[in-house]
Design a protein around this motif. Structure first.
Motif, PDB file in Angstrom:
ATOM      1  N   MET A   1       0.842  -1.168   0.000  1.00 20.36           N
ATOM      2  CA  MET A   1       0.000   0.000   0.000  1.00 20.36           C
ATOM      3  C   MET A   1       0.893   1.239   0.000  1.00 20.36           C
ATOM      4  O   MET A   1       1.810   1.349   0.814  1.00 20.36           O
ATOM      5  CB  MET A   1      -0.887  -0.009   1.253  1.00 20.36           C
ATOM      6  N   GLU A   2       0.634   2.142  -0.910  1.00 16.87           N
ATOM      7  CA  GLU A   2       1.389   3.387  -0.981  1.00 16.87           C
ATOM      8  C   GLU A   2       1.079   4.256   0.233  1.00 16.87           C
ATOM      9  O   GLU A   2      -0.059   4.339   0.676  1.00 16.87           O
ATOM     10  CB  GLU A   2       1.019   4.136  -2.255  1.00 16.87           C
ATOM     11  N   SER A   3       2.112   4.881   0.776  1.00 18.42           N
ATOM     12  CA  SER A   3       1.948   5.771   1.925  1.00 18.42           C
ATOM     13  C   SER A   3       2.917   6.937   1.792  1.00 18.42           C
ATOM     14  O   SER A   3       4.054   6.752   1.361  1.00 18.42           O
ATOM     15  CB  SER A   3       2.232   5.015   3.224  1.00 18.42           C
ATOM     16  N   PRO A   4       2.492   8.130   2.199  1.00 19.08           N
ATOM     17  CA  PRO A   4       3.388   9.281   2.147  1.00 19.08           C
ATOM     18  C   PRO A   4       4.306   9.381   3.367  1.00 19.08           C
ATOM     19  O   PRO A   4       5.107  10.302   3.464  1.00 19.08           O
ATOM     20  CB  PRO A   4       2.423  10.471   2.095  1.00 19.08           C
ATOM     21  N   CYS A   5       4.197   8.451   4.287  1.00 16.67           N
ATOM     22  CA  CYS A   5       4.978   8.508   5.519  1.00 16.67           C
ATOM     23  C   CYS A   5       6.474   8.489   5.224  1.00 16.67           C
ATOM     24  O   CYS A   5       6.958   7.651   4.460  1.00 16.67           O
ATOM     25  CB  CYS A   5       4.620   7.336   6.428  1.00 16.67           C
ATOM     26  N   ILE A   6       7.208   9.434   5.842  1.00 16.99           N
ATOM     27  CA  ILE A   6       8.670   9.456   5.720  1.00 16.99           C
ATOM     28  C   ILE A   6       9.326   9.275   7.087  1.00 16.99           C
ATOM     29  O   ILE A   6      10.488   9.590   7.277  1.00 16.99           O
ATOM     30  CB  ILE A   6       9.160  10.742   5.029  1.00 16.99           C
ATOM     31  N   LYS A   7       8.536   8.819   8.052  1.00 20.21           N
ATOM     32  CA  LYS A   7       8.998   8.516   9.406  1.00 20.21           C
ATOM     33  C   LYS A   7       9.528   9.740  10.148  1.00 20.21           C
ATOM     34  O   LYS A   7      10.474   9.657  10.919  1.00 20.21           O
ATOM     35  CB  LYS A   7      10.020   7.398   9.382  1.00 20.21           C
ATOM     36  N   VAL A   8       8.920  10.892   9.879  1.00 19.07           N
ATOM     37  CA  VAL A   8       9.168  12.126  10.625  1.00 19.07           C
ATOM     38  C   VAL A   8       7.801  12.489  11.215  1.00 19.07           C
ATOM     39  O   VAL A   8       7.080  13.305  10.673  1.00 19.07           O
ATOM     40  CB  VAL A   8       9.691  13.261   9.724  1.00 19.07           C
ATOM     41  N   CYS A   9       7.444  11.810  12.276  1.00 14.75           N
ATOM     42  CA  CYS A   9       6.090  11.899  12.826  1.00 14.75           C
ATOM     43  C   CYS A   9       6.023  12.949  13.935  1.00 14.75           C
ATOM     44  O   CYS A   9       6.194  12.643  15.111  1.00 14.75           O
ATOM     45  CB  CYS A   9       5.658  10.544  13.350  1.00 14.75           C
ATOM     46  N   VAL A  10       5.796  14.185  13.517  1.00 13.28           N
ATOM     47  CA  VAL A  10       5.679  15.318  14.431  1.00 13.28           C
ATOM     48  C   VAL A  10       4.463  16.113  13.985  1.00 13.28           C
ATOM     49  O   VAL A  10       4.362  16.481  12.816  1.00 13.28           O
ATOM     50  CB  VAL A  10       6.936  16.213  14.392  1.00 13.28           C
ATOM     51  N   ILE A  11       3.562  16.379  14.907  1.00 15.31           N
ATOM     52  CA  ILE A  11       2.352  17.124  14.574  1.00 15.31           C
ATOM     53  C   ILE A  11       2.598  18.615  14.770  1.00 15.31           C
ATOM     54  O   ILE A  11       3.019  19.052  15.841  1.00 15.31           O
ATOM     55  CB  ILE A  11       1.154  16.653  15.431  1.00 15.31           C
ATOM     56  N   HIS A  12       2.349  19.385  13.717  1.00 16.68           N
ATOM     57  CA  HIS A  12       2.509  20.847  13.764  1.00 16.68           C
ATOM     58  C   HIS A  12       1.468  21.406  14.728  1.00 16.68           C
ATOM     59  O   HIS A  12       0.280  21.063  14.636  1.00 16.68           O
ATOM     60  CB  HIS A  12       2.311  21.423  12.363  1.00 16.68           C
ATOM     61  N   PRO A  13       1.858  22.258  15.669  1.00 14.82           N
ATOM     62  CA  PRO A  13       0.926  22.728  16.702  1.00 14.82           C
ATOM     63  C   PRO A  13      -0.218  23.591  16.171  1.00 14.82           C
ATOM     64  O   PRO A  13      -1.299  23.591  16.765  1.00 14.82           O
ATOM     65  CB  PRO A  13       1.809  23.531  17.648  1.00 14.82           C
ATOM     66  N   ASP A  14      -0.015  24.302  15.076  1.00 17.85           N
ATOM     67  CA  ASP A  14      -1.081  25.166  14.553  1.00 17.85           C
ATOM     68  C   ASP A  14      -1.967  24.459  13.537  1.00 17.85           C
ATOM     69  O   ASP A  14      -3.190  24.541  13.610  1.00 17.85           O
ATOM     70  CB  ASP A  14      -0.483  26.427  13.912  1.00 17.85           C
ATOM     71  N   THR A  15      -1.366  23.768  12.590  1.00 20.07           N
ATOM     72  CA  THR A  15      -2.151  23.142  11.518  1.00 20.07           C
ATOM     73  C   THR A  15      -2.695  21.777  11.909  1.00 20.07           C
ATOM     74  O   THR A  15      -3.622  21.284  11.275  1.00 20.07           O
ATOM     75  CB  THR A  15      -1.300  22.969  10.251  1.00 20.07           C
ATOM     76  N   ARG A  16      -2.082  21.145  12.917  1.00 23.64           N
ATOM     77  CA  ARG A  16      -2.435  19.793  13.353  1.00 23.64           C
ATOM     78  C   ARG A  16      -2.189  18.770  12.255  1.00 23.64           C
ATOM     79  O   ARG A  16      -2.840  17.732  12.189  1.00 23.64           O
ATOM     80  CB  ARG A  16      -3.883  19.710  13.860  1.00 23.64           C
ATOM     81  N   LEU A  17      -1.223  19.072  11.369  1.00 21.87           N
ATOM     82  CA  LEU A  17      -0.808  18.149  10.323  1.00 21.87           C
ATOM     83  C   LEU A  17       0.584  17.630  10.660  1.00 21.87           C
ATOM     84  O   LEU A  17       1.383  18.325  11.279  1.00 21.87           O
ATOM     85  CB  LEU A  17      -0.753  18.856   8.965  1.00 21.87           C
ATOM     86  N   CYS A  18       0.873  16.423  10.234  1.00 15.52           N
ATOM     87  CA  CYS A  18       2.212  15.858  10.413  1.00 15.52           C
ATOM     88  C   CYS A  18       3.196  16.645   9.553  1.00 15.52           C
ATOM     89  O   CYS A  18       2.942  16.862   8.369  1.00 15.52           O
ATOM     90  CB  CYS A  18       2.199  14.391  10.016  1.00 15.52           C
TER      91      CYS A  18
END
Length: 67
Positions: A1-18
């Motif tokens: 399964m294709e995934s955009p994950c690059i193993k830098v899993c940090v959530i941006h505090p304002d946008t709430r996006l990885c």
């Protein structure tokens, strides 16, 4: 399964996006159960999200540089 994950899993505090893959927590959690067309729609939208998760200007030399 294709995934955009690059193993830098940090959530941006304002946008709430990885900051690594630019997905929301809900998208990340549901990724393996989403149908392929839904995953493709998210993947197509990720480049437009990248600018929102970039860190702001820093101090030091980076902060003094003229852009």
């Amino acid at each position: 399964m294709e995934s955009p994950c690059i193993k830098v899993c940090v959530i941006h505090p304002d946008t709430r996006l990885c900051v690594g893959c630019h997905r929301s927590i809900d998208e990340i959690a549901a990724w393996s159960t989403l149908p392929p067309d839904a995953r493709r729609a998210i993947m197509d939208d990720l480049p437009s999200r990248a600018e929102r998760t970039r860190p702001g200007r820093r101090g030091g030399a980076a902060g003094r540089r003229q852009e």
